[in-house]
Design a protein around this motif. Structure first.
Motif, PDB file in Angstrom:
ATOM      1  N   LEU A  67      55.347 -36.730  41.722  1.00  0.00           N
ATOM      2  CA  LEU A  67      55.437 -38.008  42.456  1.00  0.00           C
ATOM      3  C   LEU A  67      56.679 -38.790  42.006  1.00  0.00           C
ATOM      4  O   LEU A  67      57.407 -39.349  42.836  1.00  0.00           O
ATOM      5  CB  LEU A  67      54.172 -38.845  42.227  1.00  0.00           C
ATOM      6  CG  LEU A  67      52.902 -38.358  42.949  1.00  0.00           C
ATOM      7  CD1 LEU A  67      51.674 -39.132  42.452  1.00  0.00           C
ATOM      8  CD2 LEU A  67      53.029 -38.497  44.463  1.00  0.00           C
ATOM      9  N   ALA A  86      53.184 -39.660  49.116  1.00  0.00           N
ATOM     10  CA  ALA A  86      52.244 -39.405  48.020  1.00  0.00           C
ATOM     11  C   ALA A  86      51.173 -38.391  48.439  1.00  0.00           C
ATOM     12  O   ALA A  86      50.799 -37.515  47.657  1.00  0.00           O
ATOM     13  CB  ALA A  86      51.595 -40.709  47.566  1.00  0.00           C
ATOM     14  N   GLU A 116      51.765 -36.199  38.733  1.00  0.00           N
ATOM     15  CA  GLU A 116      52.511 -37.443  38.495  1.00  0.00           C
ATOM     16  C   GLU A 116      54.009 -37.170  38.320  1.00  0.00           C
ATOM     17  O   GLU A 116      54.845 -37.932  38.816  1.00  0.00           O
ATOM     18  CB  GLU A 116      51.954 -38.172  37.272  1.00  0.00           C
ATOM     19  CG  GLU A 116      50.594 -38.807  37.578  1.00  0.00           C
ATOM     20  CD  GLU A 116      50.013 -39.560  36.395  1.00  0.00           C
ATOM     21  OE1 GLU A 116      50.551 -39.450  35.276  1.00  0.00           O
ATOM     22  OE2 GLU A 116      49.002 -40.259  36.601  1.00  0.00           O
ATOM     23  N   THR A 131      51.047 -34.461  46.694  1.00  0.00           N
ATOM     24  CA  THR A 131      49.866 -34.034  45.939  1.00  0.00           C
ATOM     25  C   THR A 131      49.044 -32.994  46.705  1.00  0.00           C
ATOM     26  O   THR A 131      48.432 -32.117  46.092  1.00  0.00           O
ATOM     27  CB  THR A 131      48.997 -35.237  45.535  1.00  0.00           C
ATOM     28  OG1 THR A 131      48.673 -36.009  46.698  1.00  0.00           O
ATOM     29  CG2 THR A 131      49.745 -36.126  44.554  1.00  0.00           C
TER      30      THR A 131
END
Lengths: 266, 266
Positions: free
Chosen positions: B129, B179, B126, B183
């Motif tokens: 991101l 995204a 997170e 990740t």
């Protein structure tokens, strides 16, 4: 290679069936192009936790692709129609850490407490390096890859400990970055190099004398590049001298149903 | 957060020492920015092999960062000055699969046969991101991330089995590719999404009703994106109803010495 017509064009499952029937007992290099080949370690259950933990702590030299269920000769993921006791062309039996010979089937040696570990192999990243335009010298010179003991300590786990073994490939200076990038994308088959250009830094005193395999020529403008090597886990096991271990014979691998390209995105 | 001056600027080891002394017992979100935080599962040795194999077979929802030696409260890699029995702000004790309460130390519960598993956490990705310009809705809305049971079967291992639990973050359509890329580069903390945009395809009937955590708003032009979630291993363990298990309390993580950026290249 034995004279089986069109063997190079056969699928993994077709080749495994030939091997299972005892019709192919040679090294598997060059077969089923693009499919992942795997190293094998079979241990009794009493050693399996320590060994699995050892691979978890040392994933670069010991990249586990799959672990069988206890006593099972099947796999869940890397091959469906498979018999782990017959589908490697050649096996080695070790008792108390000493090889007692090579066999083409381990069916008669099977025990209900055996656990099979499939471990990733640099064959997978070599085919990607070649696709990226990098010459693999030991393939060109038709010898085994040179491998060295190093001073790089491994994380120990229970009974297992030791130093890392590395393989070496000479790479032209202007292709080192490509070689790093290509292999870094494949952590399940050892990943990026562990050292570039300085063998003494990892305890290699004489690069002309590999501890395993054969020396290859290093040409002007090339640097020796070192990758973590799958001999590492076998070395660590033999130091423990377990009562009973089975491995594949060097070069005689399992041909799996999973493509190298798929392995990159697992 | 408790009123400790400048806690947000303290190093991981400084925060662990405060926690060890019982001076901080709150959730760890926002502390030691950039450093990896870890989930905890502590099991008796007799379950450790099956559980380690379960994580090996299901690395996306169960990314193991480190496993302790049997009975040890120390780590080798993710933290040096550490006491696993005291350095999480809050723990949960489970007996026969049922939580019997939360404590700030498990020193009095320690047994010589306990094995601690540190498991990667989506906190790590997170923050990456956000650095890539993507809003994390549950952070903006100051609630827990929404999580769902799915129909995605896990590979079973010994006693452990179950389906994957996923977390959901709404992502604007034009940021989905970013995204995924951000990740995918972090496989040690769940990696790429498992599903983009179609909750029904993974057995989620009503996205407005998460099985764990809180619903967040999904705005026009956004799609729900689903990642493998660290609740998965805890769920699988509780189905087995072991005699004795310790976990961290949700949100009360171990702050490690390893930066998220380093974790990407492990």
């Amino acid at each position: 290679m034995e004279s089986i017509p069109n063997i190079a064009s056969l699928s993994p499952v077709e080749i495994r069936k030939l091997i299972r029937a005892g019709k192919f007992t040679s090294p598997t290099s060059g077969l089923a192009n693009g499919y992942t080949q795997a190293n094998l370690v079979i241990l009794p259950k009493e050693l399996a936790y320590d060994f699995l933990l050892f691979t978890q702590r040392n994933p670069r030299p010991c990249p586990v692709l799959e672990v069988s269920d206890i006593g099972s000769r099947k796999l869940h993921k890397f091959a469906t129609d498979v018999d782990l006791a017959n589908d490697f062309p050649k096996y080695r039996i070790y008792r108390n850490g000493v090889s007692t010979g090579e066999v083409t089937s381990v069916e008669d040696y099977w025990q209900d407490d055996l656990v099979s570990f499939l471990i990733g192999c640099s064959f997978s990243f070599e085919s990607e390096l070649i696709a990226a335009g990098i010459e693999i010298r030991h393939i060109t010179e038709n010898v085994n890859v040179p491998m060295y003991n190093t001073s790089i300590p491994l994380e120990s786990a229970g009974k297992f400990h030791g130093n890392m073994v590395v393989s070496m490939r000479p790479i032209p200076e202007n292709q080192v970055v490509t070689a790093v990038n290509v292999t870094a994308a494949m952590p399940k088959v050892h990943g990026a190099p562990i050292q570039v250009g300085n063998p003494k830094a990892i305890g290699i005193k004489d690069i002309s004398k590999p501890d395993y395999g054969d020396m290859v020529s290093i040409k002007p403008g090339e640097v020796p590049v070192f990758w973590p090597c799958g001999v590492t886990p076998q070395n660590a096991i033999m130091q423990v001298k377990p009562d009973f271990v089975i491995t594949h014979a060097p070069g005689h691998m399992l041909i799996t149903d999973i493509k190298n390209t798929v392995l990159k995105y697992e």
